[in-house]
Design an enzyme around this catalytic site. Structure first.
Site, PDB file in Angstrom:
ATOM      1  N   HIS A  50      -7.861  18.876  39.739  1.00 62.61           N
ATOM      2  CA  HIS A  50      -9.184  18.756  39.613  1.00 62.61           C
ATOM      3  C   HIS A  50      -9.412  17.180  39.534  1.00 62.61           C
ATOM      4  O   HIS A  50      -8.780  16.378  38.993  1.00 62.61           O
ATOM      5  CB  HIS A  50      -9.915  19.583  38.525  1.00 62.61           C
ATOM      6  CG  HIS A  50     -11.265  19.332  38.297  1.00 62.61           C
ATOM      7  ND1 HIS A  50     -11.770  18.809  37.391  1.00 62.61           N
ATOM      8  CD2 HIS A  50     -12.407  19.450  39.058  1.00 62.61           C
ATOM      9  CE1 HIS A  50     -13.299  18.551  37.273  1.00 62.61           C
ATOM     10  NE2 HIS A  50     -13.548  18.920  38.370  1.00 62.61           N
ATOM     11  N   HIS A 125     -16.105   9.672  40.655  1.00 61.36           N
ATOM     12  CA  HIS A 125     -16.308  10.413  39.639  1.00 61.36           C
ATOM     13  C   HIS A 125     -16.991   9.833  38.325  1.00 61.36           C
ATOM     14  O   HIS A 125     -16.414   9.206  37.746  1.00 61.36           O
ATOM     15  CB  HIS A 125     -15.070  11.290  39.042  1.00 61.36           C
ATOM     16  CG  HIS A 125     -15.373  12.309  38.215  1.00 61.36           C
ATOM     17  ND1 HIS A 125     -14.758  12.699  37.341  1.00 61.36           N
ATOM     18  CD2 HIS A 125     -16.364  13.238  38.244  1.00 61.36           C
ATOM     19  CE1 HIS A 125     -15.339  13.901  36.609  1.00 61.36           C
ATOM     20  NE2 HIS A 125     -16.131  14.196  37.350  1.00 61.36           N
TER      21      HIS A 125
END
Length: 378
Positions: A50, A125
């Site tokens: 992930h 991110h």
């Protein structure tokens, strides 16, 4: 490629973790039993990561366009970016290290960088990571050395990108992988044998309408990845069960995201601890009369597994330090799964090296052989 960041001690720890993880997984697809090579890849159990690229994020770069305006304002304070980093990093290992450890699915989020001239694209991110170009080259180098391994690259979030940025990125993808790219095909036709015969190694999933213009870009709806969006491990496991029951029998791959997601209040409550120490938990403790008697994840994976089995009988007692159960509970769920038409396919995790995650997922494929043997006997 690893950017010049981090302390030497941290690098040594990552190398040790990567080495332990990669003992026998670098060529796991190429060494699968012959009977499994004709199974659709959508029916095999495949380990993934992930936010796969987040092993390095740049505290000195601007806050990414994936963040709210209020966060961007706060980030003018240097300490805020340090805290953001603790919650943005979901992996410790580079692409190369993940690949050597058996990871074959990569969750990718990308963005242009505000204020930068040109069309360079970066992983993102919260904070910006390495250039996508560098990551793709690292993956391609591994594939050159392991010609029977197949990877899934899932480009599922795009930020601050117009069509010219997409054309730039897609041309980079085509440039680095070339003939390794697998054109869109009926999902059930795509087996390891098929990929080897075609000399393909890369499936690209592209969640943006421009995919229609390229034969090697698979539409995002062929890679559904339901997201539980919870900090509660019990709700996560129930969600994973429910979405597996609802998965399409044919025509798509399927991602089970075995991850916990922090809420704003989770981050506020545990500002400096970060994602790994708050939700993932590197170790678990068994406490009896206030004393720690088992410290799971500071040991080897085998010792941790034995400790978990020994301690499981204490779960219902007051002795158990319950808040530390997340990681072993998720791993135990994985161990109980079965691949196949209505079973698991791709399973993703944060910090894939903390337990025998990849090896556990890969081992599930043995259940398909047992099923074949049973069918033959009957």
């Amino acid at each position: 490629m690893r950017p010049p960041a981090g302390r030497e001690g941290g690098r040594r720890r990552r190398r040790r973790a990567a080495g332990a993880m990669a003992e026998s997984n670098a060529d796991w697809m190429g060494t699968l039993p012959a009977a499994l090579r004709s199974y659709p890849l959508s029916n095999l159990a495949i380990p993934g990561s992930h936010d796969s690229f987040s092993y390095w994020v740049d505290e000195k770069s601007p806050v990414g366009p994936d963040q709210a305006t209020a966060i961007k304002r706060l980030a003018r304070i240097s300490l805020v970016k340090k805290i953001m980093k603790k919650w943005s990093v979901t992996q410790n290992l580079t692409f190369k290290e993940q690949l050597e450890g058996g990871i074959r699915y990569f969750d990718l989020r990308v963005s242009s960088k505000p204020g930068e001239t040109g069309q360079e694209i970066y992983f993102i991110h919260g904070l910006f990571g390495i250039k996508v170009w560098d990551g793709l080259k690292e993956i391609n180098t591994f594939l050159e050395q392991h010609p029977k391994e197949v990877v899934f690259l899932d480009f599922n979030h795009f930020y601050a990108m117009d069509d010219s940025h997409h054309f730039f990125l897609i041309n980079r993808i085509r440039s680095v992988f070339g003939s390794k790219l697998c054109s869109v095909e009926c999902v059930e036709y795509v087996t390891l044998q098929y990929m080897w015969e075609k000399k393909h190694q890369v499936l690209i999933f592209y969640h943006y309408p421009i995919y229609k213009e390229y034969s090697f870009l698979w539409p995002g709806n062929k890679m559904p990845a339901p997201w539980a969006n919870t900090t509660n491990v019990h709700k996560l496991l129930q969600f994973l069960e429910t979405t597996l029951e609802e998965r399409s029998r044919y025509g798509t791959f399927h991602v089970s995201q075995a991850i916990l997601t922090p809420r704003v209040k989770t981050i506020a409550r545990h500002l400096i601890r970060g994602l790994k120490n708050t939700l993932v938990h590197r170790y678990c403790c068994l406490m009896i009369k206030g004393k720690i008697v088992v410290n799971f994840y500071s040991k080897t994976s085998k010792e941790s597994s034995n400790s978990m089995e020994w301690a499981s009988s204490f779960v219902s007692s007051d002795s158990w330090h319950r808040s530390r159960l997340n990681l072993p509970m998720i791993l135990n769920w994985v161990k109980a799964q079965k691949p196949g038409v209505m079973g698991v396919n791709i399973i993703t995790s944060d910090f894939v090296e903390l337990v025998d995650f990849a090896a556990t997922v890969i081992a599930l494929n043995d259940l398909l052989l047992e099923e074949d043997e049973s069918a033959t006997k009957s």
